[in-house]
Design a protein around this motif. Structure first.
Motif, PDB file in Angstrom:
ATOM      1  N   GLN A  46       3.221  -0.648  10.762  1.00 59.65           N
ATOM      2  CA  GLN A  46       4.281  -1.631  10.521  1.00 59.65           C
ATOM      3  C   GLN A  46       3.740  -3.061  10.617  1.00 59.65           C
ATOM      4  O   GLN A  46       4.122  -3.926   9.823  1.00 59.65           O
ATOM      5  N   GLY A  47       2.842  -3.296  11.554  1.00 62.85           N
ATOM      6  CA  GLY A  47       2.241  -4.620  11.679  1.00 62.85           C
ATOM      7  C   GLY A  47       1.441  -4.991  10.444  1.00 62.85           C
ATOM      8  O   GLY A  47       1.481  -6.141   9.975  1.00 62.85           O
ATOM      9  N   TRP A  48       0.725  -4.011   9.897  1.00 60.60           N
ATOM     10  CA  TRP A  48      -0.039  -4.251   8.671  1.00 60.60           C
ATOM     11  C   TRP A  48       0.888  -4.577   7.511  1.00 60.60           C
ATOM     12  O   TRP A  48       0.637  -5.521   6.751  1.00 60.60           O
ATOM     13  N   VAL A  49       1.967  -3.825   7.373  1.00 60.28           N
ATOM     14  CA  VAL A  49       2.906  -4.056   6.272  1.00 60.28           C
ATOM     15  C   VAL A  49       3.532  -5.445   6.387  1.00 60.28           C
ATOM     16  O   VAL A  49       3.638  -6.175   5.394  1.00 60.28           O
ATOM     17  N   CYS A  50       3.930  -5.845   7.594  1.00 62.09           N
ATOM     18  CA  CYS A  50       4.525  -7.167   7.800  1.00 62.09           C
ATOM     19  C   CYS A  50       3.550  -8.284   7.455  1.00 62.09           C
ATOM     20  O   CYS A  50       3.902  -9.254   6.775  1.00 62.09           O
ATOM     21  N   ASN A  51       2.328  -8.161   7.922  1.00 64.63           N
ATOM     22  CA  ASN A  51       1.355  -9.217   7.697  1.00 64.63           C
ATOM     23  C   ASN A  51       0.860  -9.253   6.264  1.00 64.63           C
ATOM     24  O   ASN A  51       0.671 -10.330   5.684  1.00 64.63           O
ATOM     25  N   ARG A  52       0.698  -8.109   5.685  1.00 67.60           N
ATOM     26  CA  ARG A  52       0.241  -8.056   4.300  1.00 67.60           C
ATOM     27  C   ARG A  52       1.299  -8.636   3.348  1.00 67.60           C
ATOM     28  O   ARG A  52       0.961  -9.118   2.273  1.00 67.60           O
TER      29      ARG A  52
END
Length: 239
Positions: A46-52
């Motif tokens: 989820q952190g990757w999706v938010c930052n990406r």
């Protein structure tokens, strides 16, 4: 340095040098390796999706900046498709909407993504540097920076092959973005590669082109660095 070492590479040699930069693509970053082997937790995905997402919304901005510096209509006619691909049109919402569908699929409230409140400083700094490069450098150099797309189809294929088995909790609808980019990236890179091979003629210019591609690779790698430092790399059992 001998005279031969100052001679420009042939078109084929130059392209080979560019493609060799793929060994530094962020598919090899520890965060991505962990992601594609099923070792990230739900929160880390989820952190990757938010930052990406911050990178996704930057793409049409940097492409608009590149196009604004293009004096040639024929190039603009080709480049504008990239903006449409991400911003979308009525009836075809495009890549940004597809990324928000991925956010839905991994269980994030869209408002948490679009607020940008979870974007890490390192990610923001790297992406903003890329936009600034596109705005301020000659358009041919900015086009060259897009050539990391040479390596993108492989990373999308890995996600499509590995994520369903490693992360069965992710809704299948979320994979639409990766499928869409398989064909778009291949199409886009034909134009970018042609511009680069034609514009950078001397050995010094060709080395400059390689440095530009490395800069873009560093942008993507730095984003992963920031996420790995903040979220860590967990074990699938923790998710």
């Amino acid at each position: 340095m001998g005279a031969a070492e100052n001679l420009p590479w042939t078109r084929e040699e130059f392209e080979q040098q560019i493609r060799a930069k793929g060994s530094r693509y962020h598919i090899f970053h520890p965060y991505h390796v962990a992601m594609n082997s099923g070792r990230l937790t739900r929160a880390q995905i989820q952190g990757w999706v938010c930052n990406r997402f911050y990178y996704q919304i930057a793409i049409p901005i940097k492409d608009s900046a590149i196009m604004a510096n293009m004096p040639d209509r024929d190039h603009r006619r080709l480049w504008i498709q990239r903006i449409i691909d991400h911003d979308g049109t009525q009836g075809d919402e495009g890549g940004i909407e597809a990324w928000l569908t991925l956010a839905d699929a991994v269980g994030i409230d869209r408002r948490d993504v679009t607020s940008l409140e979870h974007v890490l400083p390192g990610v923001k700094f790297a992406v903003d540097a890329y936009i600034n490069f596109a705005r301020t450098r000659p358009w041919q150099e900015a086009v060259c920076s897009s050539l990391t797309e040479l390596f993108a189809p492989e990373i999308h294929k890995e996600r499509l092959a590995n994520w369903p088995q490693h992360y069965p909790w992710i809704d299948q609808a979320g994979y639409a973005y990766f499928r869409k980019r398989l064909s778009e990236a291949r199409r886009d890179v034909e134009h970018g590669l042609r511009v680069t091979l034609e514009y950078f003629q001397t050995r010094e210019q060709q080395k400059r082109a390689l440095d530009i591609v490395q800069f873009k690779l560093d942008v993507l790698w730095t984003m992963c660095d920031a996420m790995m430092v903040n979220y860590g790399i967990g074990d699938k059992a923790e998710s």
